[in-house]
Design an enzyme around this catalytic site. Structure first.
Site, PDB file in Angstrom:
ATOM      1  N   HIS A  62     -10.641  -2.307   4.924  1.00  0.00           N
ATOM      2  CA  HIS A  62      -9.356  -2.627   5.579  1.00  0.00           C
ATOM      3  C   HIS A  62      -9.447  -2.354   7.077  1.00  0.00           C
ATOM      4  O   HIS A  62      -9.106  -1.263   7.543  1.00  0.00           O
ATOM      5  CB  HIS A  62      -8.247  -1.773   4.943  1.00  0.00           C
ATOM      6  CG  HIS A  62      -6.868  -2.226   5.290  1.00  0.00           C
ATOM      7  ND1 HIS A  62      -5.784  -1.959   4.489  1.00  0.00           N
ATOM      8  CD2 HIS A  62      -6.374  -2.894   6.359  1.00  0.00           C
ATOM      9  CE1 HIS A  62      -4.696  -2.467   5.041  1.00  0.00           C
ATOM     10  NE2 HIS A  62      -5.031  -3.026   6.185  1.00  0.00           N
ATOM     11  N   ASN A  96      -5.116 -11.344  10.445  1.00  0.00           N
ATOM     12  CA  ASN A  96      -4.011 -11.510  11.414  1.00  0.00           C
ATOM     13  C   ASN A  96      -4.508 -11.372  12.851  1.00  0.00           C
ATOM     14  O   ASN A  96      -4.032 -10.551  13.628  1.00  0.00           O
ATOM     15  CB  ASN A  96      -2.880 -10.510  11.123  1.00  0.00           C
ATOM     16  CG  ASN A  96      -3.323  -9.063  11.192  1.00  0.00           C
ATOM     17  OD1 ASN A  96      -4.476  -8.742  10.882  1.00  0.00           O
ATOM     18  ND2 ASN A  96      -2.437  -8.172  11.598  1.00  0.00           N
ATOM     19  N   LYS A 149      -5.112 -12.317   1.715  1.00  0.00           N
ATOM     20  CA  LYS A 149      -4.203 -11.236   2.117  1.00  0.00           C
ATOM     21  C   LYS A 149      -2.802 -11.813   2.306  1.00  0.00           C
ATOM     22  O   LYS A 149      -2.630 -12.808   3.016  1.00  0.00           O
ATOM     23  CB  LYS A 149      -4.682 -10.636   3.451  1.00  0.00           C
ATOM     24  CG  LYS A 149      -3.654  -9.801   4.216  1.00  0.00           C
ATOM     25  CD  LYS A 149      -3.476  -8.420   3.629  1.00  0.00           C
ATOM     26  CE  LYS A 149      -2.439  -7.583   4.386  1.00  0.00           C
ATOM     27  NZ  LYS A 149      -2.945  -6.925   5.569  1.00  0.00           N
ATOM     28  N   HIS A 181       0.236  -6.523   1.607  1.00  0.00           N
ATOM     29  CA  HIS A 181       1.014  -5.577   2.412  1.00  0.00           C
ATOM     30  C   HIS A 181       2.396  -5.597   1.784  1.00  0.00           C
ATOM     31  O   HIS A 181       3.110  -6.588   1.856  1.00  0.00           O
ATOM     32  CB  HIS A 181       1.074  -6.021   3.880  1.00  0.00           C
ATOM     33  CG  HIS A 181       1.878  -5.094   4.735  1.00  0.00           C
ATOM     34  ND1 HIS A 181       1.315  -4.363   5.762  1.00  0.00           N
ATOM     35  CD2 HIS A 181       3.185  -4.755   4.714  1.00  0.00           C
ATOM     36  CE1 HIS A 181       2.252  -3.616   6.334  1.00  0.00           C
ATOM     37  NE2 HIS A 181       3.401  -3.848   5.715  1.00  0.00           N
ATOM     38  N   HIS A 235      -2.679   0.058   1.248  1.00  0.00           N
ATOM     39  CA  HIS A 235      -2.016   1.230   1.860  1.00  0.00           C
ATOM     40  C   HIS A 235      -0.735   1.694   1.162  1.00  0.00           C
ATOM     41  O   HIS A 235       0.328   1.715   1.753  1.00  0.00           O
ATOM     42  CB  HIS A 235      -1.779   1.027   3.350  1.00  0.00           C
ATOM     43  CG  HIS A 235      -1.274  -0.320   3.793  1.00  0.00           C
ATOM     44  ND1 HIS A 235      -0.275  -1.001   3.160  1.00  0.00           N
ATOM     45  CD2 HIS A 235      -1.636  -1.080   4.854  1.00  0.00           C
ATOM     46  CE1 HIS A 235      -0.046  -2.138   3.799  1.00  0.00           C
ATOM     47  NE2 HIS A 235      -0.864  -2.209   4.832  1.00  0.00           N
ATOM     48  N   ASP A 305      -7.445   1.012   7.759  1.00  0.00           N
ATOM     49  CA  ASP A 305      -6.448   0.151   8.418  1.00  0.00           C
ATOM     50  C   ASP A 305      -6.603   0.223   9.936  1.00  0.00           C
ATOM     51  O   ASP A 305      -5.625   0.228  10.676  1.00  0.00           O
ATOM     52  CB  ASP A 305      -5.031   0.545   8.001  1.00  0.00           C
ATOM     53  CG  ASP A 305      -4.008  -0.557   8.289  1.00  0.00           C
ATOM     54  OD1 ASP A 305      -4.388  -1.587   8.875  1.00  0.00           O
ATOM     55  OD2 ASP A 305      -2.834  -0.364   7.929  1.00  0.00           O
ATOM     56  N   HIS A 309      -4.638  -1.076  19.396  1.00  0.00           N
ATOM     57  CA  HIS A 309      -3.725  -1.696  20.365  1.00  0.00           C
ATOM     58  C   HIS A 309      -3.978  -1.011  21.707  1.00  0.00           C
ATOM     59  O   HIS A 309      -4.468   0.124  21.753  1.00  0.00           O
ATOM     60  CB  HIS A 309      -2.263  -1.474  19.953  1.00  0.00           C
ATOM     61  CG  HIS A 309      -1.861  -2.190  18.704  1.00  0.00           C
ATOM     62  ND1 HIS A 309      -1.487  -3.510  18.684  1.00  0.00           N
ATOM     63  CD2 HIS A 309      -1.768  -1.756  17.418  1.00  0.00           C
ATOM     64  CE1 HIS A 309      -1.181  -3.870  17.447  1.00  0.00           C
ATOM     65  NE2 HIS A 309      -1.353  -2.824  16.652  1.00  0.00           N
ATOM     66  N   ALA A 323       2.545  -1.345  16.252  1.00  0.00           N
ATOM     67  CA  ALA A 323       2.214  -0.539  15.066  1.00  0.00           C
ATOM     68  C   ALA A 323       0.747  -0.694  14.730  1.00  0.00           C
ATOM     69  O   ALA A 323       0.236  -1.817  14.659  1.00  0.00           O
ATOM     70  CB  ALA A 323       3.079  -0.956  13.891  1.00  0.00           C
ATOM     71  N   GLY A 324       0.068   0.431  14.517  1.00  0.00           N
ATOM     72  CA  GLY A 324      -1.335   0.382  14.121  1.00  0.00           C
ATOM     73  C   GLY A 324      -2.128   1.441  14.861  1.00  0.00           C
ATOM     74  O   GLY A 324      -1.851   1.723  16.025  1.00  0.00           O
TER      75      GLY A 324
HETATM   76  O1  DOR Z   1       0.185  -0.665  11.407  1.00  0.00           O
HETATM   77  C1  DOR Z   1      -0.289  -1.752  11.124  1.00  0.00           C
HETATM   78  N1  DOR Z   1      -0.993  -2.454  12.017  1.00  0.00           N
HETATM   79  N2  DOR Z   1      -0.084  -2.255   9.894  1.00  0.00           N
HETATM   80  C2  DOR Z   1      -0.403  -3.523   9.592  1.00  0.00           C
HETATM   81  O2  DOR Z   1      -0.123  -3.941   8.505  1.00  0.00           O
HETATM   82  C3  DOR Z   1      -1.025  -4.401  10.606  1.00  0.00           C
HETATM   83  C4  DOR Z   1      -1.726  -3.619  11.636  1.00  0.00           C
HETATM   84  C5  DOR Z   1      -2.105  -4.424  12.858  1.00  0.00           C
HETATM   85  O3  DOR Z   1      -2.711  -5.477  12.703  1.00  0.00           O
HETATM   86  O4  DOR Z   1      -1.808  -4.009  13.972  1.00  0.00           O
END
Ligand code: DOR
Length: 444
Positions: A62, A96, A149, A181, A235, A305, A309, A323-324
């Site tokens: 992941h 993605n 996915k 997800h 997750h 995961d 960013h 998020a991530g």
């Molecule tokens: O926190 C996350 N970031 N969760 C996800 O499902 C996608 C990921 C991202 O691609 O930034």
């Protein structure tokens, strides 16, 4: 005459599917030939594994490597370099990206792009969208596809299939296990207006609450049972879902993230935006449930995961914070630290990070230290103590939520199909990574 190998791993504690044994391992043409006492053998290259554990190559199923996308944040090359520095021999890359992987053309482009850029082997996800449902049966059979996915709740990017009718249509297109997800999109949207820009980051877990995750998973399980289509819930982050899923082992397998085994809600106060991910980090009760599920066998796979960013995107006021979290390079050190602190055995770690992904996704020739399988190995020193630091990361984004964490247990060597690509923190040779092959797909 003595036997001759390309590579000989001498004197390690070898973690096989049937236990931990003192043994040598002989490799020829990228495959494991034999295990045992190879004292009289010769080899072009010998690695002294005295005092080390020799694990089958660890897999992170992941990761989001962002390529094509923003190379200032991550690329195939930097993300897979991070993977081998962190002791991984294969990663499965999410769809993605800036151009989402939703068609055969984009998939073919991505597969070709890996050549000469990837340091470890790579499996490729294809994203489901409402526009490509009719193509999914064909797409999941393409070479090197680890799974379809589905984002049933929205996260980074624009992939989303949120309603039951579309989800059922997805499940009726094709046969292989689908990865989800799972957060209920309707509840996410309904609750969004409760929050305003600039509120404290811990509201992330209030917005994306336990009910949002549980509801999403209950809806998916109902449709999976109805259609008989195997599911893998990525997750899983709540005690409630883990309890619920124990009654769905006929159709469902389970992934838990390192973060949900390691971090609790105190992280929001300490790290701000650098604790924000989907599904969110939650409180101690859920972390305890995740460990109970690791130890009773509910969990099939562990992932990072890895979702880098830029600092700018992480420092935007919540809820505009991207998020991530990064994680591909820190997954193995942190899991080894859990091993040395007694939370799981080294054999269970290998079950979760090798046999698990091989079983769930059908990866061929991987996930098992046994004759005939790919010569992928992670060499581990369970006594080595080391601090994770931002400046160790190969990911250009350059930050980890675990900066300053000391781990006991560290990956000291990474071998991909017989090629030593990392030794003592040095990346060696050239990017030898190839796309991973899977059962029930066409072969490249
Ligand atoms: O926190 C996350 N970031 N969760 C996800 O499902 C996608 C990921 C991202 O691609 O930034």
């Amino acid at each position: 005459m003595s036997e001759r190998f390309d590579l000989l791993l001498r004197g390690g504690h070898v973690v096989t599917p049937w236990g931990v044994e003192a043994a040598d391992v002989g490799v020829r043409e990228g495959r494991i030939v034999t295990l045992g006492n190879l004292r009289h053998a010769e080899a072009a290259e010998t690695v002294d594994c005295g005092g080390l554990h020799v694990l089958p190559g660890l897999i992170d199923p992941h990761v989001h490597l962002r390529d094509p996308g923003d190379p200032a944040v991550e690329s195939i090359e930097t993300g897979t370099k991070a993977a081998v520095l962190g002791g991984l021999t294969a990663v499965f890359d999410m769809p993605n990206t800036a151009k989402s992987v939703v068609s055969r053309d984009i998939l073919d482009e991505k597969r070709a792009f890996l050549q000469g850029r990837a340091w470890c082997d790579v499996g490729l996800y294809v994203g489901a969208s409402k526009k490509n449902i009719a193509d999914l049966a064909e797409l999941e059979r393409q070479p090197n596809v680890c799974a379809i996915k589905v984002f049933a709740g929205s996260s980074t990017g624009d992939l989303l299939v949120e309603d039951d009718a579309s989800l059922e249509a997805v499940m009726r297109s094709g046969h292989r296990r689908i990865c989800y997800h799972s957060e209920d999109e309707y509840r996410l949207q309904e609750r969004k207006p409760m929050f305003t820009v600039g509120m404290p980051h811990r509201n992330h877990m209030v917005w994306r609450d336990v009910e949002t995750a549980l509801l999403g998973t209950k809806r998916l399980m109902a449709i999976a049972r109805k259609t008989g289509r195997p599911a893998h819930i990525l997750h899983v982050s709540t005690a409630e879902e883990l309890a619920y899923l124990r009654d769905f082992r006929d159709v469902c397998t389970v992934e838990v993230l390192l973060n949900h085994l390691t971090q609790t809600d105190e992280a929001y106060d300490r790290l701000g935006g650098y604790a924000v991910m989907n599904p969110p980090i939650r409180d101690q009760r859920h972390l305890d449930a995740a460990w109970a599920a690791v130890n009773d066998g509910t969990v099939d796979c562990i992932g990072s995961d890895h979702a880098p960013h830029s600092r700018e995107a992480k420092e935007r006021p919540w809820p505009n914070t991207a998020a991530g979290l990064t994680g591909v390079q820190t997954l193995v050190p942190l899991m080894l630290d859990h091993v040395t602190s007694g939370r799981l055995s080294i054999s269970r770690l290998v079950d979760l990070m090798c046999a698990g992904p091989a079983r769930v996704y059908g990866a061929l020739n991987k996930g098992r230290l046994a004759a005939g399988y790919d010569a992928d190995f992670t060499l581990v020193d369970l006594k080595r103590q080391r601090m994770i630091r931002n400046d160790w990361l190969a990911t250009p984004a350059g930050w980890t939520p675990f900066d300053g964490t000391v781990c006991t247990g560290w990956p000291v060597g990474t071998i991909v199909r017989g090629q030593v690509v990392m030794r003592d923190d040095e990346v060696l040779g050239t990017p030898v990574g190839k796309p991973v092959a899977f059962a029930d797909t066409l072969r490249a």
